[in-house]
Write a protein that holds these residues in place. Structure first.
Motif, PDB file in Angstrom:
ATOM      1  N   PHE A  50       0.812  -1.222   0.000  1.00  0.00           N
ATOM      2  CA  PHE A  50       0.000   0.000   0.000  1.00  0.00           C
ATOM      3  C   PHE A  50       0.843   1.269   0.000  1.00  0.00           C
ATOM      4  N   SER A  51       2.151   1.140   0.021  1.00  0.00           N
ATOM      5  CA  SER A  51       3.000   2.315   0.249  1.00  0.00           C
ATOM      6  C   SER A  51       2.774   3.392  -0.803  1.00  0.00           C
ATOM      7  N   LYS A  52       2.640   4.592  -0.346  1.00  0.00           N
ATOM      8  CA  LYS A  52       2.627   5.747  -1.247  1.00  0.00           C
ATOM      9  C   LYS A  52       3.847   6.611  -0.916  1.00  0.00           C
ATOM     10  N   LYS A  53       3.757   7.347   0.203  1.00  0.00           N
ATOM     11  CA  LYS A  53       4.885   8.206   0.558  1.00  0.00           C
ATOM     12  C   LYS A  53       6.122   7.368   0.891  1.00  0.00           C
ATOM     13  N   THR A  54       5.914   6.225   1.552  1.00  0.00           N
ATOM     14  CA  THR A  54       7.068   5.378   1.895  1.00  0.00           C
ATOM     15  C   THR A  54       7.823   5.000   0.625  1.00  0.00           C
ATOM     16  N   ARG A  55       7.079   4.569  -0.380  1.00  0.00           N
ATOM     17  CA  ARG A  55       7.709   4.140  -1.635  1.00  0.00           C
ATOM     18  C   ARG A  55       8.369   5.320  -2.355  1.00  0.00           C
ATOM     19  N   ALA A  56       7.606   6.400  -2.492  1.00  0.00           N
ATOM     20  CA  ALA A  56       8.144   7.575  -3.205  1.00  0.00           C
ATOM     21  C   ALA A  56       9.411   8.076  -2.512  1.00  0.00           C
ATOM     22  N   ASN A  57       9.365   8.127  -1.191  1.00  0.00           N
ATOM     23  CA  ASN A  57      10.541   8.627  -0.468  1.00  0.00           C
ATOM     24  C   ASN A  57      11.750   7.718  -0.659  1.00  0.00           C
ATOM     25  N   LEU A  58      11.529   6.413  -0.539  1.00  0.00           N
ATOM     26  CA  LEU A  58      12.675   5.490  -0.626  1.00  0.00           C
ATOM     27  C   LEU A  58      13.273   5.431  -2.027  1.00  0.00           C
ATOM     28  N   LEU A  59      12.446   5.699  -3.032  1.00  0.00           N
ATOM     29  CA  LEU A  59      12.994   5.707  -4.397  1.00  0.00           C
ATOM     30  C   LEU A  59      13.923   6.900  -4.619  1.00  0.00           C
ATOM     31  N   LYS A  60      13.754   7.954  -3.810  1.00  0.00           N
ATOM     32  CA  LYS A  60      14.609   9.149  -3.930  1.00  0.00           C
ATOM     33  C   LYS A  60      15.741   9.144  -2.907  1.00  0.00           C
ATOM     34  N   ASN A  61      15.470   8.502  -1.763  1.00  0.00           N
ATOM     35  CA  ASN A  61      16.420   8.528  -0.644  1.00  0.00           C
ATOM     36  C   ASN A  61      16.298   7.199   0.078  1.00  0.00           C
ATOM     37  N   ASP A  62      17.313   6.363  -0.061  1.00  0.00           N
ATOM     38  CA  ASP A  62      17.205   4.981   0.435  1.00  0.00           C
ATOM     39  C   ASP A  62      17.477   4.840   1.938  1.00  0.00           C
ATOM     40  N   SER A  63      17.705   5.962   2.618  1.00  0.00           N
ATOM     41  CA  SER A  63      17.908   5.876   4.077  1.00  0.00           C
ATOM     42  C   SER A  63      16.577   5.612   4.768  1.00  0.00           C
ATOM     43  N   VAL A  64      16.593   4.666   5.704  1.00  0.00           N
ATOM     44  CA  VAL A  64      15.357   4.251   6.367  1.00  0.00           C
ATOM     45  C   VAL A  64      15.649   3.952   7.840  1.00  0.00           C
ATOM     46  N   ALA A  65      14.655   4.223   8.681  1.00  0.00           N
ATOM     47  CA  ALA A  65      14.733   3.818  10.088  1.00  0.00           C
ATOM     48  C   ALA A  65      13.503   2.978  10.403  1.00  0.00           C
ATOM     49  N   VAL A  66      13.712   1.899  11.138  1.00  0.00           N
ATOM     50  CA  VAL A  66      12.643   0.952  11.448  1.00  0.00           C
ATOM     51  C   VAL A  66      12.593   0.771  12.964  1.00  0.00           C
ATOM     52  N   ALA A  67      11.425   1.008  13.551  1.00  0.00           N
ATOM     53  CA  ALA A  67      11.261   0.761  14.985  1.00  0.00           C
ATOM     54  C   ALA A  67      10.595  -0.594  15.184  1.00  0.00           C
ATOM     55  N   ILE A  68      11.128  -1.345  16.141  1.00  0.00           N
ATOM     56  CA  ILE A  68      10.615  -2.686  16.460  1.00  0.00           C
ATOM     57  C   ILE A  68      10.370  -2.731  17.968  1.00  0.00           C
ATOM     58  N   TYR A  69       9.163  -3.129  18.360  1.00  0.00           N
ATOM     59  CA  TYR A  69       8.851  -3.194  19.797  1.00  0.00           C
ATOM     60  C   TYR A  69       8.121  -4.494  20.101  1.00  0.00           C
ATOM     61  N   GLU A  70       8.709  -5.304  20.954  1.00  0.00           N
ATOM     62  CA  GLU A  70       8.063  -6.537  21.425  1.00  0.00           C
ATOM     63  C   GLU A  70       8.345  -6.670  22.924  1.00  0.00           C
ATOM     64  N   PRO A  71       7.391  -6.204  23.752  1.00  0.00           N
ATOM     65  CA  PRO A  71       7.651  -6.182  25.196  1.00  0.00           C
ATOM     66  C   PRO A  71       7.899  -7.561  25.795  1.00  0.00           C
ATOM     67  N   ASP A  72       7.232  -8.602  25.264  1.00  0.00           N
ATOM     68  CA  ASP A  72       7.395  -9.940  25.842  1.00  0.00           C
ATOM     69  C   ASP A  72       8.831 -10.441  25.744  1.00  0.00           C
ATOM     70  N   ASP A  73       9.543  -9.985  24.711  1.00  0.00           N
ATOM     71  CA  ASP A  73      10.937 -10.405  24.529  1.00  0.00           C
ATOM     72  C   ASP A  73      11.919  -9.292  24.886  1.00  0.00           C
ATOM     73  N   ASP A  74      11.383  -8.233  25.494  1.00  0.00           N
ATOM     74  CA  ASP A  74      12.230  -7.121  25.920  1.00  0.00           C
ATOM     75  C   ASP A  74      13.028  -6.539  24.749  1.00  0.00           C
ATOM     76  N   VAL A  75      12.360  -6.405  23.607  1.00  0.00           N
ATOM     77  CA  VAL A  75      13.017  -5.817  22.436  1.00  0.00           C
ATOM     78  C   VAL A  75      12.361  -4.468  22.120  1.00  0.00           C
ATOM     79  N   ALA A  76      13.156  -3.434  22.145  1.00  0.00           N
ATOM     80  CA  ALA A  76      12.710  -2.092  21.732  1.00  0.00           C
ATOM     81  C   ALA A  76      13.918  -1.448  21.074  1.00  0.00           C
ATOM     82  N   VAL A  77      13.943  -1.522  19.751  1.00  0.00           N
ATOM     83  CA  VAL A  77      15.122  -1.030  19.025  1.00  0.00           C
ATOM     84  C   VAL A  77      14.710  -0.224  17.805  1.00  0.00           C
ATOM     85  N   GLN A  78      15.644   0.586  17.375  1.00  0.00           N
ATOM     86  CA  GLN A  78      15.528   1.242  16.074  1.00  0.00           C
ATOM     87  C   GLN A  78      16.677   0.727  15.217  1.00  0.00           C
ATOM     88  N   VAL A  79      16.321   0.276  14.026  1.00  0.00           N
ATOM     89  CA  VAL A  79      17.324  -0.157  13.048  1.00  0.00           C
ATOM     90  C   VAL A  79      17.415   0.909  11.977  1.00  0.00           C
TER      91      VAL A  79
END
Ligand SMILES: Cc1cc2nc3c(=O)[nH]c(=O)nc-3n(C[C@H](O)[C@H](O)[C@H](O)COP(=O)(O)O)c2cc1C
Length: 134
Positions: A50-79
């Protein structure tokens, strides 16, 4: 750059992720991707359905940040990393089959967006918050 084991474990079978990109004018954008998953110890991916802005942005600038949160496994990170579009081949076919197999009425996969990890940051609420993990 290898993802920590606990992050790999959370992502192995798929997990919601929040994907942040930047527009040409510097406007930030964030979208939820339920198809977030682990490709290997240095790469994540999500299915672009469904990406619109996500796709358009990444086609111009491939830098990306991804947040992942799973409290049960004590994971809260940004990649942070670089995105590339995979539009054919074994990975594309496998993800397309998986999405179709959900029988959730989702549209066909436009691309698989592969995210090559460049750094991992602590998003926990604690003494190490904001610090670089790898
Ligand atoms: C729970 C949830 C999961 C979603 N998963 C995906 C996904 O895996 N792939 C996708 O392309 N859009 C997904 N979306 C839609 C995006 O969040 C978003 O609507 C889309 O990327 C358009 O926003 P954009 O213009 O900022 O890219 C999901 C939305 C929700 C609420």
């Amino acid at each position: 750059m290898k993802l920590p084991e606990n992050v790999q474990n959370v992502m192995r079978n798929g997990h919601n992720v929040w994907v942040a990109t930047t527009g040409e004018d510097g406007t930030p954008n964030i979208a939820i991707k339920g198809s977030g998953s682990l490709l290997d110890d240095e790469n994540l991916f999500f299915a672009d359905l469904f990406s619109k802005k996500t796709r358009a942005n990444l086609l111009k600038n491939d830098s990306v940040a991804v947040a992942i949160y799973e409290p049960d496994d004590d994971v809260a990170v940004q990649v942070k990393g670089k995105a590339s579009f995979v539009d054919s081949g074994p990975l594309f076919d496998k993800v397309s089959d998986t999405i179709a197999g959900l029988q959730a009425g989702l549209p066909p996969v436009k691309s698989v967006v592969k995210i090559t990890v460049e750094s991992v940051w602590d998003l926990s609420a604690g003494p190490n918050s904001g610090e670089r993990i790898v």
